[in-house]
Design a protein around this motif. Structure first.
Motif, PDB file in Angstrom:
ATOM      1  N   PHE A   9      42.917  37.577  40.675  1.00  0.00           N
ATOM      2  CA  PHE A   9      43.610  36.635  39.785  1.00  0.00           C
ATOM      3  C   PHE A   9      44.706  35.875  40.528  1.00  0.00           C
ATOM      4  O   PHE A   9      45.002  34.723  40.190  1.00  0.00           O
ATOM      5  CB  PHE A   9      44.183  37.376  38.578  1.00  0.00           C
ATOM      6  N   ASP A  10      45.295  36.493  41.534  1.00  0.00           N
ATOM      7  CA  ASP A  10      46.260  35.782  42.361  1.00  0.00           C
ATOM      8  C   ASP A  10      45.575  34.624  43.083  1.00  0.00           C
ATOM      9  O   ASP A  10      46.108  33.510  43.147  1.00  0.00           O
ATOM     10  CB  ASP A  10      46.886  36.737  43.388  1.00  0.00           C
ATOM     11  N   VAL A  25      41.698  43.699  41.431  1.00  0.00           N
ATOM     12  CA  VAL A  25      41.700  42.777  40.282  1.00  0.00           C
ATOM     13  C   VAL A  25      42.911  41.845  40.290  1.00  0.00           C
ATOM     14  O   VAL A  25      42.754  40.619  40.154  1.00  0.00           O
ATOM     15  CB  VAL A  25      41.612  43.565  38.958  1.00  0.00           C
ATOM     16  N   PRO A  26      44.145  42.348  40.453  1.00  0.00           N
ATOM     17  CA  PRO A  26      45.278  41.414  40.535  1.00  0.00           C
ATOM     18  C   PRO A  26      45.155  40.446  41.711  1.00  0.00           C
ATOM     19  O   PRO A  26      45.571  39.282  41.608  1.00  0.00           O
ATOM     20  CB  PRO A  26      46.482  42.342  40.704  1.00  0.00           C
ATOM     21  N   SER A  27      44.577  40.899  42.817  1.00  0.00           N
ATOM     22  CA  SER A  27      44.404  40.025  43.978  1.00  0.00           C
ATOM     23  C   SER A  27      43.442  38.883  43.668  1.00  0.00           C
ATOM     24  O   SER A  27      43.640  37.743  44.109  1.00  0.00           O
ATOM     25  CB  SER A  27      43.901  40.825  45.180  1.00  0.00           C
ATOM     26  N   THR A  34      49.700  41.736  34.422  1.00  0.00           N
ATOM     27  CA  THR A  34      49.784  41.380  35.833  1.00  0.00           C
ATOM     28  C   THR A  34      48.848  40.224  36.167  1.00  0.00           C
ATOM     29  O   THR A  34      49.233  39.275  36.861  1.00  0.00           O
ATOM     30  CB  THR A  34      49.431  42.594  36.712  1.00  0.00           C
ATOM     31  N   CYS A  35      47.620  40.284  35.661  1.00  0.00           N
ATOM     32  CA  CYS A  35      46.639  39.223  35.932  1.00  0.00           C
ATOM     33  C   CYS A  35      47.085  37.900  35.328  1.00  0.00           C
ATOM     34  O   CYS A  35      46.983  36.843  35.956  1.00  0.00           O
ATOM     35  CB  CYS A  35      45.267  39.624  35.383  1.00  0.00           C
ATOM     36  N   THR A  36      47.601  37.955  34.091  1.00  0.00           N
ATOM     37  CA  THR A  36      48.100  36.739  33.446  1.00  0.00           C
ATOM     38  C   THR A  36      49.276  36.160  34.211  1.00  0.00           C
ATOM     39  O   THR A  36      49.390  34.943  34.393  1.00  0.00           O
ATOM     40  CB  THR A  36      48.528  37.048  31.998  1.00  0.00           C
ATOM     41  N   ARG A  49      49.848  36.469  37.414  1.00  0.00           N
ATOM     42  CA  ARG A  49      49.388  35.866  38.669  1.00  0.00           C
ATOM     43  C   ARG A  49      48.805  34.475  38.421  1.00  0.00           C
ATOM     44  O   ARG A  49      49.005  33.543  39.223  1.00  0.00           O
ATOM     45  CB  ARG A  49      48.326  36.750  39.339  1.00  0.00           C
ATOM     46  N   LEU A  58      47.735  45.941  33.451  1.00  0.00           N
ATOM     47  CA  LEU A  58      46.836  45.182  34.315  1.00  0.00           C
ATOM     48  C   LEU A  58      46.622  43.772  33.766  1.00  0.00           C
ATOM     49  O   LEU A  58      46.636  42.791  34.516  1.00  0.00           O
ATOM     50  CB  LEU A  58      45.495  45.911  34.433  1.00  0.00           C
TER      51      LEU A  58
END
Length: 257
Positions: A143-144, A139-141, A17-19, A21, A14
């Protein structure tokens, strides 16, 4: 022990993925210089660096909040009304931002004018809602949205700085280049007025895109190519999901088909 390791792996993935994005939005898929999205506000409001920051941060807030909401509702919204539902969500947050700016930053609100409500149909916001937030966890959304918003803010601010310093000798309203005064016989900088007019936006954008092309070429030589330019100016309309512009599908959807 196995459950602990699995949870650590999940948190690690996770975080990566966030980094990713954030990096993609700011550098690898910068919406202004790489994807060429949101050209209307980019060219229209960047007469000063402050305008660029104001429009960029406003768009960032709407991006983050709309990505959050759309990701939460992704399994509830029927496919048949997906785009209208996205527009309603985005319009709600844009209305809130518009009222806040009108109340707390009236000068900036007056400078940005019509382009604040037009955030509703900004290619970047609807594109991220369709291509990412509607298909990924919350959460990824988020950070995107942060990555794309900061990338957009960076692009607008950079263009605004160049236009303001060339057109008025100022940065964020502060005079950094002393102006010439022929009447007093004082030498100094003579502003190039065209850069604070509409044609100046095209000149500066072209210059910065050329710089980005040089960076892209060097990255390719090192074996780390950046994505090719897409979106409105490249005729791919990747920002608009399905049929908001000319009916092209998002590039990732084309590959799946």
């Amino acid at each position: 022990m196995a459950e602990v390791n699995a949870e650590l792996d999940l948190n690690s993935n996770l975080g990566k993925t966030c980094t990713e994005r954030l990096f993609n939005g700011i550098v690898k898929e910068n919406p202004t210089f790489i994807l060429m999205l949101g050209m209307c506000p980019t060219l229209a409001v960047t007469t000063s660096a402050m305008n660029g920051v104001g429009m960029g941060l406003s768009t960032t807030i709407v991006l983050v909040m709309s990505n959050l909401m759309i990701s939460l509702l992704r399994k509830i919204i029927p496919d048949g009304v997906r785009m209208p539902a996205f527009i309603v969500v985005v319009a709600s947050f844009v209305t809130i931002i518009e009222f806040l700016m009108k109340g707390y930053t009236p000068d900036l609100y007056a400078s940005l004018g019509l382009y604040i409500p037009l955030i509703v149909v900004n290619c970047i916001i609807l594109g991220r809602a369709e291509s990412y937030a509607s298909k990924n966890p919350v959460v990824p959304s988020i950070f995107d949205g942060i990555g794309m918003g900061l990338g957009f803010t960076f692009g607008l601010t950079l263009i605004g700085i160049f236009r303001e310093i060339l057109g008025a000798g100022q940065i964020f309203g502060a005079q950094v280049l002393p102006l010439a005064d022929e009447a007093a016989g004082k030498a100094g900088y003579t502003p190039i007025t065209i850069f604070v007019l509409a044609p100046g936006a095209f000149f500066v954008l072209a210059m910065l895109v050329a710089v980005m092309n040089i960076i892209r070429k060097r990255a390719e030589e090192k074996g780390k190519p950046l994505p090719p330019a897409q979106g409105c100016l490249a005729g791919d309309c990747s920002s608009c999901g399905n049929a908001l512009c000319s009916g092209h599908l998002h590039s990732s959807e084309k590959k799946e088909m």
